[in-house]
Enzyme design. Structure first.
Site, PDB file in Angstrom:
ATOM      1  N   LEU A  34      45.549  44.328  37.049  1.00 19.63           N
ATOM      2  CA  LEU A  34      46.820  43.596  36.913  1.00 19.63           C
ATOM      3  C   LEU A  34      46.934  42.496  37.962  1.00 19.63           C
ATOM      4  CD1 LEU A  34      49.383  46.410  35.922  1.00 19.63           C
ATOM      5  CD2 LEU A  34      48.109  44.850  34.435  1.00 19.63           C
ATOM      6  N   THR A 133      30.437  34.306  28.681  1.00 23.52           N
ATOM      7  CA  THR A 133      30.911  32.998  28.229  1.00 23.52           C
ATOM      8  C   THR A 133      29.755  32.033  27.942  1.00 23.52           C
ATOM      9  OG1 THR A 133      31.995  31.016  29.112  1.00 23.52           O
ATOM     10  CG2 THR A 133      31.189  32.540  30.734  1.00 23.52           C
ATOM     11  N   ASP A 134      30.034  31.033  27.117  1.00 28.88           N
ATOM     12  CA  ASP A 134      29.028  29.987  26.866  1.00 28.88           C
ATOM     13  C   ASP A 134      28.839  29.094  28.097  1.00 28.88           C
ATOM     14  OD1 ASP A 134      31.468  28.618  26.749  1.00 28.88           O
ATOM     15  OD2 ASP A 134      31.107  27.707  24.781  1.00 28.88           O
ATOM     16  N   GLU A 135      29.786  29.161  29.062  1.00 28.34           N
ATOM     17  CA  GLU A 135      29.731  28.244  30.207  1.00 28.34           C
ATOM     18  C   GLU A 135      28.520  28.507  31.104  1.00 28.34           C
ATOM     19  OE1 GLU A 135      33.511  27.362  32.010  1.00 28.34           O
ATOM     20  OE2 GLU A 135      34.581  27.941  30.198  1.00 28.34           O
ATOM     21  N   TYR A 159      33.085  29.620  38.656  1.00 28.18           N
ATOM     22  CA  TYR A 159      33.355  30.606  37.590  1.00 28.18           C
ATOM     23  C   TYR A 159      32.094  30.903  36.786  1.00 28.18           C
ATOM     24  CZ  TYR A 159      34.632  32.233  32.902  1.00 28.18           C
ATOM     25  OH  TYR A 159      34.668  32.920  31.709  1.00 28.18           O
ATOM     26  N   LYS A 163      29.800  34.352  36.457  1.00 31.09           N
ATOM     27  CA  LYS A 163      29.545  35.040  35.183  1.00 31.09           C
ATOM     28  C   LYS A 163      28.036  35.121  34.922  1.00 31.09           C
ATOM     29  CE  LYS A 163      32.044  36.406  32.453  1.00 31.09           C
ATOM     30  NZ  LYS A 163      32.724  37.720  32.287  1.00 31.09           N
ATOM     31  N   TYR A 216      42.572  15.853  31.529  1.00 26.49           N
ATOM     32  CA  TYR A 216      41.641  15.553  32.623  1.00 26.49           C
ATOM     33  C   TYR A 216      40.674  14.439  32.181  1.00 26.49           C
ATOM     34  CZ  TYR A 216      42.837  20.229  34.587  1.00 26.49           C
ATOM     35  OH  TYR A 216      43.464  21.334  35.097  1.00 26.49           O
TER      36      TYR A 216
HETATM   37  P1  NAD Z   1      42.071  36.827  31.635  1.00 28.83           P
HETATM   38  O1  NAD Z   1      41.994  36.119  32.945  1.00 28.83           O
HETATM   39  O2  NAD Z   1      43.182  36.505  30.695  1.00 28.83           O
HETATM   40  O3  NAD Z   1      42.100  38.409  31.872  1.00 28.83           O
HETATM   41  C1  NAD Z   1      41.300  39.060  32.789  1.00 28.83           C
HETATM   42  C2  NAD Z   1      41.845  40.464  32.993  1.00 28.83           C
HETATM   43  O4  NAD Z   1      41.000  41.133  33.933  1.00 28.83           O
HETATM   44  C3  NAD Z   1      43.264  40.491  33.581  1.00 28.83           C
HETATM   45  O5  NAD Z   1      44.053  41.425  32.888  1.00 28.83           O
HETATM   46  C4  NAD Z   1      43.040  40.910  35.024  1.00 28.83           C
HETATM   47  O6  NAD Z   1      44.136  41.632  35.564  1.00 28.83           O
HETATM   48  C5  NAD Z   1      41.816  41.780  34.900  1.00 28.83           C
HETATM   49  N1  NAD Z   1      41.050  41.875  36.145  1.00 28.83           N
HETATM   50  C6  NAD Z   1      40.706  40.859  36.998  1.00 28.83           C
HETATM   51  N2  NAD Z   1      40.016  41.333  38.051  1.00 28.83           N
HETATM   52  C7  NAD Z   1      39.889  42.673  37.853  1.00 28.83           C
HETATM   53  C8  NAD Z   1      39.257  43.711  38.578  1.00 28.83           C
HETATM   54  N3  NAD Z   1      38.619  43.460  39.722  1.00 28.83           N
HETATM   55  N4  NAD Z   1      39.304  44.970  38.091  1.00 28.83           N
HETATM   56  C9  NAD Z   1      39.968  45.223  36.931  1.00 28.83           C
HETATM   57  N5  NAD Z   1      40.597  44.293  36.213  1.00 28.83           N
HETATM   58  C10 NAD Z   1      40.549  43.023  36.648  1.00 28.83           C
HETATM   59  O7  NAD Z   1      40.660  36.551  30.951  1.00 28.83           O
HETATM   60  P2  NAD Z   1      40.285  36.446  29.411  1.00 28.83           P
HETATM   61  O8  NAD Z   1      40.431  35.037  28.992  1.00 28.83           O
HETATM   62  O9  NAD Z   1      40.947  37.519  28.651  1.00 28.83           O
HETATM   63  O10 NAD Z   1      38.713  36.735  29.495  1.00 28.83           O
HETATM   64  C11 NAD Z   1      38.198  38.067  29.372  1.00 28.83           C
HETATM   65  C12 NAD Z   1      36.692  38.028  29.490  1.00 28.83           C
HETATM   66  O11 NAD Z   1      36.142  37.184  28.480  1.00 28.83           O
HETATM   67  C13 NAD Z   1      36.206  37.455  30.816  1.00 28.83           C
HETATM   68  O12 NAD Z   1      35.087  38.211  31.224  1.00 28.83           O
HETATM   69  C14 NAD Z   1      35.811  36.028  30.486  1.00 28.83           C
HETATM   70  O13 NAD Z   1      34.780  35.573  31.345  1.00 28.83           O
HETATM   71  C15 NAD Z   1      35.318  36.185  29.067  1.00 28.83           C
HETATM   72  N6  NAD Z   1      35.444  34.999  28.217  1.00 28.83           N
HETATM   73  C16 NAD Z   1      36.644  34.331  28.131  1.00 28.83           C
HETATM   74  C17 NAD Z   1      36.748  33.222  27.289  1.00 28.83           C
HETATM   75  C18 NAD Z   1      38.066  32.476  27.129  1.00 28.83           C
HETATM   76  O14 NAD Z   1      38.088  31.438  26.439  1.00 28.83           O
HETATM   77  N7  NAD Z   1      39.168  32.952  27.667  1.00 28.83           N
HETATM   78  C19 NAD Z   1      35.636  32.801  26.554  1.00 28.83           C
HETATM   79  C20 NAD Z   1      34.428  33.500  26.670  1.00 28.83           C
HETATM   80  C21 NAD Z   1      34.349  34.609  27.504  1.00 28.83           C
HETATM   81  P1  TYD Z   2      40.443  25.481  30.011  1.00 25.64           P
HETATM   82  O1  TYD Z   2      41.459  25.925  29.021  1.00 25.64           O
HETATM   83  O2  TYD Z   2      40.756  25.582  31.465  1.00 25.64           O
HETATM   84  O3  TYD Z   2      39.072  26.230  29.654  1.00 25.64           O
HETATM   85  P2  TYD Z   2      37.557  25.962  30.194  1.00 25.64           P
HETATM   86  O4  TYD Z   2      37.600  25.130  31.422  1.00 25.64           O
HETATM   87  O5  TYD Z   2      37.094  27.368  30.453  1.00 25.64           O
HETATM   88  O6  TYD Z   2      36.828  25.301  29.059  1.00 25.64           O
HETATM   89  O7  TYD Z   2      40.112  23.958  29.713  1.00 25.64           O
HETATM   90  C1  TYD Z   2      39.662  23.547  28.423  1.00 25.64           C
HETATM   91  C2  TYD Z   2      39.340  22.077  28.528  1.00 25.64           C
HETATM   92  O8  TYD Z   2      40.562  21.352  28.748  1.00 25.64           O
HETATM   93  C3  TYD Z   2      38.442  21.744  29.712  1.00 25.64           C
HETATM   94  O9  TYD Z   2      37.544  20.706  29.313  1.00 25.64           O
HETATM   95  C4  TYD Z   2      39.397  21.226  30.757  1.00 25.64           C
HETATM   96  C5  TYD Z   2      40.506  20.597  29.947  1.00 25.64           C
HETATM   97  N1  TYD Z   2      41.870  20.644  30.545  1.00 25.64           N
HETATM   98  C6  TYD Z   2      42.638  19.471  30.612  1.00 25.64           C
HETATM   99  O10 TYD Z   2      42.215  18.384  30.179  1.00 25.64           O
HETATM  100  N2  TYD Z   2      43.902  19.563  31.160  1.00 25.64           N
HETATM  101  C7  TYD Z   2      44.414  20.736  31.656  1.00 25.64           C
HETATM  102  O11 TYD Z   2      45.550  20.741  32.188  1.00 25.64           O
HETATM  103  C8  TYD Z   2      43.608  21.928  31.579  1.00 25.64           C
HETATM  104  C9  TYD Z   2      44.112  23.245  32.095  1.00 25.64           C
HETATM  105  C10 TYD Z   2      42.349  21.831  30.995  1.00 25.64           C
END
Ligand code: NAD
Ligand code: TYD
Length: 354
Positions: A34, A133-135, A159, A163, A216
């Site tokens: 959390l 992630t794809d990143e 980040y 990962k 951005y």
């Molecule tokens: P998020 O930041 O919304 O959620 C992360 C959750 O992990 C939160 O509930 C946080 O409280 C919990 N957390 C953080 N540190 C912790 C710890 N040390 N122990 C236990 N819980 C912890 O992230 P998300 O967007 O839901 O992403 C989830 C996973 O999917 C991540 O591993 C992320 O790298 C991966 N991912 C996300 C995206 C995306 O677009 N959001 C895309 C590809 C992969």
């Molecule tokens: P984000 O949602 O932070 O995801 P990620 O960086 O993991 O791809 O950003 C998505 C794209 O949008 C990224 O190219 C950065 C851009 N971005 C903006 O242009 N303005 C913003 O305020 C934010 C948060 C992201």
């Protein structure tokens, strides 16, 4: 049977838990620290469901995780827990190293200890699925083919580097100890419960509050977008039938430039909740200083997952984004709740000098 989900109060994790409980009877133990990104409100509908056990805890805590695995006779772990926001990793990488690298390592260690003591059948059936992630693959030029699973790792932000490190640990635990692991690398998700620091929910929220929509740089950076429930169904599919030790890329076949994403959001809001002055939301778009080291393009080749496991996304960007905007319009109470004092200070930090 029971699975352990880590980070199940975050954006994707909570969607996964809700989908899991809606589609099967198997219980879920959900361990989440959390942080600012974790929100129990996401799980309100399963609060009294006996199949869902929530534990506030840190994946860095080996004893806690091992105890949960043993006590609940866990048959699979799905690891979502992470620090996930690139901009935060630029301002302060430490938490990313701690959770994404040390946390994944400790989690793997606890799982290895538990798995090593299971009987032969349970050992063979056990799975550890790591959500990534794809990143980790770095940035593509326009015209280059999308990332396949064989693409070299070239992470560019703290980040993505953290990962990438966790992906390597997961791979090594399979290769060295035979741990039955699966890794998924997914593109940008969007949908309900997305924390409003990320592009799509931030822009929906800023639009509704009459604030600037910050783009951005030139806004021509490209991301592949996947509706979160499609990501959840892909993870379930890989957990079911993925080949051990394999990596599966997950994507939506939806490459979009950021500026186009924001313009689409504006058009949709113009239709669903027009501005009181009748002007288009697109007037709120502003170009701000670029993110340092900003990756230009991500694109995912998800053909392996389709070929081997028959998965394809259900939503197009158009259907998914409409659902998402409608969800945010109907859940303004949720947004108000997550936009706490801490979150406001993050917005000041990230946007004041741009
Ligand atoms: P998020 O930041 O919304 O959620 C992360 C959750 O992990 C939160 O509930 C946080 O409280 C919990 N957390 C953080 N540190 C912790 C710890 N040390 N122990 C236990 N819980 C912890 O992230 P998300 O967007 O839901 O992403 C989830 C996973 O999917 C991540 O591993 C992320 O790298 C991966 N991912 C996300 C995206 C995306 O677009 N959001 C895309 C590809 C992969
Ligand atoms: P984000 O949602 O932070 O995801 P990620 O960086 O993991 O791809 O950003 C998505 C794209 O949008 C990224 O190219 C950065 C851009 N971005 C903006 O242009 N303005 C913003 O305020 C934010 C948060 C992201």
């Amino acid at each position: 049977m029971t699975i352990l989900v880590t980070g199940g109060a975050g954006f994707i994790g909570s969607n996964f838990v809700l989908d899991w409980l809606a589609t099967c009877d198997e219980a879920v133990v959900n361990v989440d620290k959390l942080t600012y990104a974790g929100n129990l409100q996401n799980l309100a509908s399963v609060q009294h469901d006996a199949r869902h056990v929530f534990v506030r805890g840190d994946i860095v805590d080996y004893d806690l995780v091992l105890g949960l695995l043993q006590r609940h006779g866990i048959r699979a772990v799905v690891n979502f827990a992470a620090e996930s926001h690139v901009d935060r990793s630029i301002h302060g990488p430490e938490d990313f190293i701690q959770t994404n690298i040390v946390g994944s390592f400790r989690l793997l260690e606890a799982v290895r200890a538990y798995w090593g003591n299971l009987d032969a059948d349970a050992r063979a059936a056990f799975r550890f699925l790591h959500v990534s992630t794809d990143e980790v693959y770095g940035s593509l030029a326009i015209g280059e083919p999308p990332f396949a699973e064989t693409h070299p790792y070239q992470p560019n932000s703290p980040y993505s580097a953290s990962k990438a490190a966790s992906d390597h640990l997961v791979r090594a635990y399979h290769h060295t100890y035979g741990l039955p692991v699966l890794t998924t690398n997914c593109s940008n998700n969007y949908g309900p419960y997305h924390f409003p620091e990320k592009l799509i929910p931030l822009c929906i929220q800023n639009a509704l509050s009459g604030k600037p929509l910050p783009i951005y740089g030139d806004g021509q950076q490209i991301r592949d977008w996947l509706y979160v429930q499609d990501h959840c169904s892909a993870i379930r599919r890989v957990l079911e039938d993925g080949r051990l030790g394999e990596v599966y890329n997950i994507g939506g076949w939806n490459e979009k430039a950021n500026l186009d994403v924001v313009k689409t959001l504006c058009t949709m809001l113009d239709e669903l909740q027009p501005r009181s002055d009748g002007k288009p939301y697109a007037e709120q778009i502003v170009f701000v200083t670029d993110r340092p080291g900003h990756d230009r393009r991500y694109a995912i080749d998800a053909r392996k997952l389709e070929r081997e496991l028959g998965w394809r996304p259900v939503e197009t960007f158009e259907t998914g984004i409409r659902k998402t905007v409608a969800w945010y319009l109907a859940h303004q109470d949720w947004v108000a709740n997550v936009m706490s004092g801490d979150y406001q200070s993050w917005l000041d930090k990230n946007y004041e000098d741009r």
